[in-house]
Write an enzyme that holds these catalytic residues in place. Structure first.
Site, PDB file in Angstrom:
ATOM      1  N   LYS A 129       0.821  -1.207   0.000  1.00  0.00           N
ATOM      2  CA  LYS A 129       0.000   0.000   0.000  1.00  0.00           C
ATOM      3  C   LYS A 129       0.861   1.266   0.000  1.00  0.00           C
ATOM      4  CE  LYS A 129      -3.928  -2.381   2.026  1.00  0.00           C
ATOM      5  NZ  LYS A 129      -3.340  -3.721   1.848  1.00  0.00           N
ATOM      6  N   LYS A 164      -8.200   1.379   5.747  1.00  0.00           N
ATOM      7  CA  LYS A 164      -7.729  -0.001   5.635  1.00  0.00           C
ATOM      8  C   LYS A 164      -6.387  -0.166   6.337  1.00  0.00           C
ATOM      9  CE  LYS A 164      -6.152   0.950   0.885  1.00  0.00           C
ATOM     10  NZ  LYS A 164      -6.329   0.568  -0.542  1.00  0.00           N
ATOM     11  N   ARG A 214      -6.858  -5.488 -11.728  1.00  0.00           N
ATOM     12  CA  ARG A 214      -5.505  -5.965 -11.511  1.00  0.00           C
ATOM     13  C   ARG A 214      -4.773  -5.979 -12.853  1.00  0.00           C
ATOM     14  NH1 ARG A 214      -3.128  -9.314  -7.901  1.00  0.00           N
ATOM     15  NH2 ARG A 214      -3.926  -7.726  -6.463  1.00  0.00           N
ATOM     16  N   ARG A 229     -12.148  -6.643 -11.177  1.00  0.00           N
ATOM     17  CA  ARG A 229     -12.838  -7.407 -10.134  1.00  0.00           C
ATOM     18  C   ARG A 229     -14.011  -6.561  -9.648  1.00  0.00           C
ATOM     19  NH1 ARG A 229      -7.339  -7.981  -7.010  1.00  0.00           N
ATOM     20  NH2 ARG A 229      -7.304  -5.863  -7.838  1.00  0.00           N
ATOM     21  N   ARG A 237     -15.821  -3.625  -1.951  1.00  0.00           N
ATOM     22  CA  ARG A 237     -14.550  -4.304  -2.221  1.00  0.00           C
ATOM     23  C   ARG A 237     -14.694  -5.188  -3.451  1.00  0.00           C
ATOM     24  NH1 ARG A 237     -13.825  -7.515   3.175  1.00  0.00           N
ATOM     25  NH2 ARG A 237     -15.974  -8.003   2.576  1.00  0.00           N
ATOM     26  N   ASP A 277      -3.044  -2.477  -8.740  1.00  0.00           N
ATOM     27  CA  ASP A 277      -4.487  -2.393  -8.541  1.00  0.00           C
ATOM     28  C   ASP A 277      -4.933  -0.998  -8.939  1.00  0.00           C
ATOM     29  OD1 ASP A 277      -4.530  -4.964  -7.665  1.00  0.00           O
ATOM     30  OD2 ASP A 277      -4.756  -4.487  -5.538  1.00  0.00           O
ATOM     31  N   GLU A 285      -2.829   0.181  -5.082  1.00  0.00           N
ATOM     32  CA  GLU A 285      -1.799  -0.653  -4.471  1.00  0.00           C
ATOM     33  C   GLU A 285      -0.856  -1.155  -5.563  1.00  0.00           C
ATOM     34  OE1 GLU A 285      -3.144  -3.853  -1.967  1.00  0.00           O
ATOM     35  OE2 GLU A 285      -4.762  -2.662  -1.095  1.00  0.00           O
ATOM     36  N   ASN A 287       1.227  -4.568  -5.831  1.00  0.00           N
ATOM     37  CA  ASN A 287       1.409  -5.866  -5.180  1.00  0.00           C
ATOM     38  C   ASN A 287       2.703  -6.518  -5.643  1.00  0.00           C
ATOM     39  OD1 ASN A 287      -1.439  -6.626  -3.814  1.00  0.00           O
ATOM     40  ND2 ASN A 287      -1.760  -5.413  -5.667  1.00  0.00           N
TER      41      ASN A 287
END
Length: 322
Positions: A129, A164, A214, A229, A237, A277, A285, A287
């Site tokens: 993050k 978060k 993603r 997503r 979410r 993301d 984010e 990842n």
């Protein structure tokens, strides 16, 4: 590029417990096995250090494209990690002390010439993050703090806010606080553990209704399709683990601009497999620990993302020899 057989180690969660239908690590293991490379399985607890050398209780691994029988494991044997050519670090977050200690142990294997994917220094430096915050031009307004007054002020300024933890995954611990601020104090108190842990607050991005996409980068190059997503009804979410539905889409001009902003640093850090993301126009984010969504994109678009990664790994190893 030569065709030498490689010894590939994988550090992952228990293979018996994976979601066979969508597990990205399985795609990597199949791609390695298709090239005739041998597989050696470890869990985090199998790693140990002795007299300055990293070792592991390894088990030979065979993998199959069979949902009722996807693996076979040999007997464990303690061996130096330096016997391997490459280690795939595929242990899922949380990035807790146990995870970080395992990464440090893998760093000893790197010193002996093993290629760890992703590199241990990057795994230690790049909180998923916080890493994105090195590119503020790509991010929605964001705050990191453990102070309730500071967090409350951010909500008062932006009204619609996501809170978060910094070390979660799969959408766990994410809260959407709307302008009326219902339960704001309780959420801040819980996530910060009464002011003792830093958390992240971000201005809510309404485009989440169209999906949290993603985008995968293999050795710095983007896969041409992302996986949007889309949240289930009543959810904010999009994570598949939180019930989201995965729909592939071609990358947009804005996606490519975002990728260009981060590409140089990703390459400088030697990151070979990364997941961005993206919600709307923003990266939320980056990842680096155990990016997923390979299987969903491959299934819908006929790509071979894990194969691209294996090719990149072989190129990286060959460049060392050269």
């Amino acid at each position: 590029m030569n065709e030498r057989a490689l010894k590939v180690g994988v550090v992952m969660d228990p293979i018996a417990d994976i979601a066979y239908k969508k597990d990205t690590s399985m795609a990597m293991l199949w791609a390695a096995r298709d090239r005739g490379w041998s597989l050696h399985y470890l869990e985090q607890d199998d790693l140990f250090l002795r007299d300055g050398r990293a070792h592991g209780r390894m088990r030979e691994l065979e993998v199959y494209r069979d949902p009722s029988h996807w693996y076979e494991l040999g007997e464990p044997a303690a061996r130096p990690l330096a016997e391997l050519d490459v280690i795939l670090m595929r242990k899922d977050p949380p990035v807790d002390a146990h995870f970080l200690n395992a990464v440090h142990l893998l760093g000893f294997a790197e010193r002996e010439g093993v290629l760890v994917v992703n590199p241990t220094r990057a795994l230690l430096e790049c909180n998923e993050k916080l890493f994105a915050q090195q590119f503020p031009q790509c991010c929605t307004p964001t705050l990191v703090s453990c102070s309730e007054p500071v967090l409350r002020a951010f909500h008062a300024e932006h009204q619609d806010v996501i809170f978060k933890p910094l070390d979660g995954m799969g959408g766990s611990g994410i809260f959407h606080v709307s302008p009326e601020g219902r339960n704001l104090g309780a959420i801040i108190e819980m996530l910060t553990e009464r002011g003792s842990r830093q958390i992240m607050a971000q201005r809510y991005i309404p485009e989440i209704s169209a999906g949290d996409t993603r985008i995968l980068l293999v050795d710095g190059e983007p896969v041409p399709f992302g996986l949007a997503r889309v949240p289930m009804a009543g959810e904010t979410r999009g994570n598949l683990a939180a019930g989201g539905t995965g729909i592939t889409r071609e990358l947009t001009a804005r996606d490519h601009w975002l990728i260009e902003q981060v590409q140089t640093m990703i390459r400088e850090k030697g990151l070979m497999f990364v997941g961005l993301d993206v919600i709307g126009d923003y990266i939320t984010e980056i990842n680096v620990t155990s990016p997923t969504c390979v299987r969903e994109i491959d299934d819908q678009r006929g790509t071979d993302i894990a194969g691209l990664l294996m090719d990149a790994i072989l190129r990286r190893l060959d460049s060392r020899l050269a």
